[in-house]
Design an enzyme around this catalytic site. Structure first.
Site, mmCIF file in Angstrom:
data_model
loop_
_atom_site.group_PDB
_atom_site.id
_atom_site.type_symbol
_atom_site.label_atom_id
_atom_site.label_comp_id
_atom_site.label_asym_id
_atom_site.label_seq_id
_atom_site.Cartn_x
_atom_site.Cartn_y
_atom_site.Cartn_z
ATOM 1 N N SER A 78 123.596 -98.664 -6.290
ATOM 2 C CA SER A 78 122.715 -99.281 -6.249
ATOM 3 C C SER A 78 122.706 -99.809 -4.690
ATOM 4 C CB SER A 78 123.581 -100.870 -6.897
ATOM 5 O OG SER A 78 125.175 -101.070 -5.803
ATOM 6 N N SER B 27 128.485 -97.235 -5.521
ATOM 7 C CA SER B 27 126.609 -97.433 -4.922
ATOM 8 C C SER B 27 126.505 -97.100 -3.759
ATOM 9 C CB SER B 27 126.756 -98.958 -5.456
ATOM 10 O OG SER B 27 126.651 -99.014 -6.821
ATOM 11 N N LYS C 182 122.152 -103.806 3.771
ATOM 12 C CA LYS C 182 122.171 -104.611 1.876
ATOM 13 C C LYS C 182 121.753 -106.075 1.542
ATOM 14 C CE LYS C 182 123.958 -102.713 -2.913
ATOM 15 N NZ LYS C 182 124.936 -101.982 -3.445
HETATM 16 N N1 GLN Z 1 126.355 -98.532 -10.739
HETATM 17 C C1 GLN Z 1 127.390 -98.673 -11.286
HETATM 18 C C2 GLN Z 1 127.452 -100.098 -11.903
HETATM 19 O O1 GLN Z 1 126.448 -100.293 -12.409
HETATM 20 C C3 GLN Z 1 128.158 -98.886 -10.017
HETATM 21 C C4 GLN Z 1 127.613 -100.061 -9.107
HETATM 22 C C5 GLN Z 1 127.979 -100.253 -7.838
HETATM 23 O O2 GLN Z 1 129.364 -99.597 -7.514
HETATM 24 N N2 GLN Z 1 127.819 -102.100 -7.402
HETATM 25 O O3 GLN Z 1 128.255 -100.863 -12.336
#
Ligand code: GLN
Length: 483
Positions: free
Chosen positions: A147, A171, A72
């Site tokens: 994400s 995420s 990532k």
């Molecule tokens: N979707 C969540 C956010 O927008 C979690 C994101 C993540 O786990 N990096 O913060």
């Protein structure tokens, strides 16, 4: 045989039997990427020459010898771009390897490619990437989740054997669920975050996205452990996570939290998860109803704590030290203002503003401090539950993959994608998502994820529970209809 479709453990067997070479795996991945990534857009970049060079020297006797692992775009790999899918890091090249990358290299793995993501890991769909969204390999009109949606999509599309993601509120698990792969968020402190670009430091963890549970266990074996460069890592022995995979669930008690079967849960998701629960009962597990009474506050609490920490962490991106710098600047404040205005995307700005507000004097007690107290209550819910059960079963995501564009104008709808995953980060416990069926939507098959939550440092148990189900089902073997 398409080497790109191999699991890590199968590739390892073939490598050790000298049936295939690391170079052939890399070459096949490159072929596959050229064939399908135009449609998926799971990668921001990859460097085949470097991967091929690494492949030439790979020692296949090592635990992950010769296995390419996609990374990532938030984890530093020396000499590779590390841009967090943000314009503000344009041109930035990581000067060092993150600890997880050092560990992967020491185990013989080959860091390969940079996977797409929501900018700075803020989002649930990869639509917040400054470089365009990733598409779900099961339906190109839909999001892969986020994400870590690039990581989940490339694993699902056989453009990677396995990938690393990061999970601050879901995420890793949510994109794994939406793409039909396996994703584990380790216990807070199990895996070093040195070299991970920080989003919310009290919540972030790195973990693998894989084609099956055994692969997740193998990668966890390599990346786990204490690190002097990350003082939040736990100085606890790393057990062999593959050791108990085949032990079954006969002596285990699994909890079903009533707060996770609520209005808004898609009926097809509920049906698949309940069928998985019934299957566990058949396999010999004892199923009990439990309650996690503070679950309903997890979302609002998370959206105070995560933006607050993000607003502090992202202060470093000022156009002086890294990446992008705006043109036509007239002074220092103008420099900061213009660079951040032009460099950050909308969602990142929203979080910085929310977080700065929550931390500002006069509001700190009402928001941040209060949220920390609620966080303690959420943690206690899990402590109470784990006094009675070995693991918790619930849906990973309330819905299957949603359409691109469907939620981009409604942040609250987007935030709801993580309603079942956030609490694990708040409590610091571990969780895994595994495929447990498909929803049929508009003539397309969309993967559904089962989430298994475990207590602190109990990764071995959730992997064992996950593997038992996986071994008696075929969901994880089905491939998306990509040509
Ligand atoms: N979707 C969540 C956010 O927008 C979690 C994101 C993540 O786990 N990096 O913060």
């Amino acid at each position: 045989m398409a080497l790109s479709s191999l699991t890590v453990h199968k590739a390892q067997d073939l490598l050790r039997q000298k049936e295939i070479s690391p170079k052939e795996i890399v070459e096949d991945l490159v072929r596959r990427i050229e064939q399908v990534d135009g449609a998926v857009h799971g990668y921001l970049s990859f460097d085949p020459e470097r991967a091929l060079k690494d492949a030439e020297h790979a020692d296949v006797s090592l635990p992950l010898g010769g296995i390419p692992i996609s990374i990532k775009d938030v984890v530093s790999v020396q000499g590779h771009p590390c841009g967090c899918a943000s314009k503000i890091l344009q041109g930035y090249v990581a000067p060092f390897d993150a600890t997880v990358i050092k560990k992967l290299r020491a185990a013989g793995a080959i860091p390969f490619g940079r996977t797409n993501m929501d900018e700075f890991a803020m989002g649930s769909s990869t639509e917040n990437s400054a470089f365009g969204p990733t598409r779900n390999p099961w339906d190109p009109d839909r999001t892969p989740g986020g994400s870590s949606g690039g990581s989940s999509a490339v694993v699902a599309a056989d453009e990677a054997l396995a990938a690393l993601g990061s999970d601050t509120g879901g995420s890793i698990r949510q994109p794994a669920a939406l793409c039909g792969c396996v994703g584990i968020k380790p216990t807070y402190g199990r895996v070093s975050r040195y070299g991970l670009v920080a989003f919310a430091s009290s919540l972030d963890q790195i973990g693998p996205l894989t084609k099956d549970v055994r692969d997740a266990a193998m990668i966890m074996n390599v990346i786990s452990g204490v690190d002097p460069c990350d003082s939040t890592t736990l100085d606890e022995a790393v057990v062999d996570y593959t050791a108990d995979l085949d032990k079954g669930v006969k002596n285990l008690t699994l909890g079903l939290p009533k707060e996770y079967f609520i209005e808004g849960l898609d009926p097809q998701v509920e049906e698949a998860v309940r069928a998985a629960v019934a299957w566990y009962e058949k396999l010999g597990a004892k199923i009990v109803d439990i309650s996690l009474p503070h679950t309903e506050h997890a979302l609002s609490t998370y959206y105070i704590i995560a933006p607050a920490e993000a607003s502090a962490n992202l202060a470093r991106f000022d156009g002086v030290r890294y990446g992008f710098r705006a043109d036509g600047i007239t002074g220092l404040l103008d420099h900061y203002g213009k660079t951040r205005e032009e460099g950050f995307g909308q969602e990142v700005k929203r979080r910085i503003i929310l977080g700065t507000y929550a931390l500002s004097s006069g509001y700190y007690d009402a928001y941040y401090l209060r949220a920390q107290k609620v966080r303690t209550l959420i943690r206690r819910d899990f402590d109470d539950a784990f006094a009675k059960v070995d693991a918790i079963l619930c849906p990973t995501s309330p819905t299957p993959a949603f359409k691109l564009g469907e939620r981009t104008n409604d942040p609250l709808q987007m935030y709801l994608a993580d309603v079942f995953t956030l609490a694990a980060n708040m409590a610091g416990i571990c969780g895994i998502s595994i495929p447990c069926g498909f929803a049929e939507v508009e003539g397309k098959k969309l993967p559904i994820g089962l989430q298994i939550l475990g207590k602190t440092l109990n990764e071995a148990t959730i992997l064992q529970v996950a593997n038992t189900y996986e071994q008696s089902t075929d969901w994880h073997r089905l491939k998306p209809p990509l040509r």
